[in-house]
Design an enzyme around this catalytic site. Sequence first.
Site, short mmCIF file in Angstrom:
data_model
loop_
_atom_site.label_atom_id
_atom_site.label_comp_id
_atom_site.label_asym_id
_atom_site.label_seq_id
_atom_site.Cartn_x
_atom_site.Cartn_y
_atom_site.Cartn_z
CG ASP A 179 -1.89 1.14 1.21
OD1 ASP A 179 -1.48 2.28 0.91
OD2 ASP A 179 -3.08 0.90 1.48
CG HIS A 180 1.48 4.18 -3.22
ND1 HIS A 180 0.32 3.79 -3.82
CD2 HIS A 180 1.45 5.54 -3.22
CE1 HIS A 180 -0.38 4.85 -4.16
NE2 HIS A 180 0.29 5.92 -3.82
CG HIS A 241 -4.27 4.26 -0.81
ND1 HIS A 241 -3.27 3.34 -0.75
CD2 HIS A 241 -4.56 4.42 -2.12
CE1 HIS A 241 -2.96 2.95 -1.97
NE2 HIS A 241 -3.73 3.59 -2.82
#
Length: 497
Positions: A179-180, A241
């Site tokens: 999950d950047h 996110h």
Amino acid sequence: MEPATFVLFGATGDLAKRKIYPALFQLFVDQKLPSSFSLIGLGRRELSHETFRSNVEQSLITFSRSEVKDADVVKKFLRAFRYHVLDVDRKEDYTKLLQVIEEREEELNITPNRMFYLSVGPEFFETIAANIHESGLGSANGWKRLVIEKPFGHDLVSARKLNHKLNQAFDEAEIYRIDHYLGKPMVQQMGQLLHSALSEQDLRTRDIASIQISANETLGVEERAGYYDHAGAIRDMFQNHMLQLLMMLTIELPNRSAVEEVGKLKRKVMKTLKPLNKMDVSHHIVRGQYGAGEIKGGQVVGYTDEPGIALESQNDTFIAARLQVNDPFWKDTPIYIRTGKRLKEKVTRIVIEYKSRGPLKDLLIVEIGPNEGIFFQRSQSGQERSDIEMPVRSQLSFTKEGGKDAYETLIHDALIGDKTYFAHWDEVELSWEWVQPILDAYRENLTPLHIYPAGSYGPHEADELLERDGFHWWFDFKNVSNNDATKGDIHTYEYNT
Ligand SMILES: NC(=O)c1ccc[n+]([C@@H]2O[C@H](COP(=O)([O-])OP(=O)(O)OC[C@H]3O[C@@H](n4cnc5c(N)ncnc54)[C@H](OP(=O)(O)O)[C@@H]3O)[C@@H](O)[C@H]2O)c1
């Protein structure tokens, strides 16, 4: 650092070009790659090793944050790169791949540590994992790791099914779900920075009135219609996110001990999140879709007029939610989250509002993107960008890692086996569990779809969601042009981070 072979599925794709190669190059420049490192790029197209390397070089020139000027450095970096044709459905391609990898491992005389990075559509995850298992690619005498990108499932049932399939080939400890947002320096350092901010400003003892988390985009659906029209803001941003930001924030406050495991605490947050019932969803959730409007002075079409989107699409491009964490510290603090496309400005920001009796409001602001920093601000409600009465805005801290891309951090962490900033299955499952009643309510049309003009802050129902509790979204400058940067008397206090 242990030697490793990086097996990249989707080596000819967009994500590889824009994010993975530039991140690997930066790690190479910073001497953070294993000294014995080999990368095997995979795709269906027929490419020679030379063409592959030259394509990678081109992507570095276009996307790398370090200037690509030293030809020798690039050449050394690209020496590790090989290309192999593989169709995910063809079992014989995996057998050949195993031979290629073993030959390289022998040539380099390295332990067979293999990192399988799946930079391909999620519909391939199960097949690839199963074929890695069956072909023996995953049975060598070193470590094996699987790195996957979101989306992880489409809903609770599909996520569980996918996870079950992946677990037949990889243990949870071997699965790295990117999950950047978790790789962003500001998100990783938020806890430490907030603690400095809180003690310095003596805010720890004050009560927090509310929290707002916004991730606003100005872009529309762009070229991703096929994917986005089935995902919507809820699956594309919210389930992963936004809930990760919520978890990261609430575990860090009020006084997290550094020794506690991040993953365990995040799960605790998700377990204490007050569940929704699909019949109540419309009281807590605002579902929106952008109509035509104006972005940065230019006219843009509405969502259903975008190429590839059906005229009758009911897909959501905006969500605002009111959440409640039922633990002793947070139980009286509403948490508002919103995210959407085609909004007035691009920003990811957390605003913590403190209780106050007078007209002055104290805010602690965490800017995550495009700018980074933590600010303390005292302002008159509704006048946060007023020319007449300027708020005091104290810049409390910057991260030292400014400019670093999330992929650099996450790929490095995966190579060294540090899972701290990857999404654990329990978090993913708990997030889907919380979101599922919303998906059900959307599907059954129990929640109205509000059309908002492109270039606004979303449907006005999202404002009403806060107004009911006596709050408003901070920093929504409805009558101010996008170019008007935040005003305020800025006092800088640098913190050691
Ligand atoms: N792009 C982004 O910024 C971004 C951001 C976050 C997450 N993601 C996720 O990352 C993944 C990859 O996205 P992308 O944008 O890079 O997609 P993309 O540009 O469409 O690339 C897909 C890759 O998959 C390969 N591929 C497709 N079908 C294949 C098959 N049958 N066998 C073997 N290889 C196959 C393609 O190679 P060939 O055509 O040569 O076979 C290509 O390298 C997706 O899951 C996406 O959701 C992307």
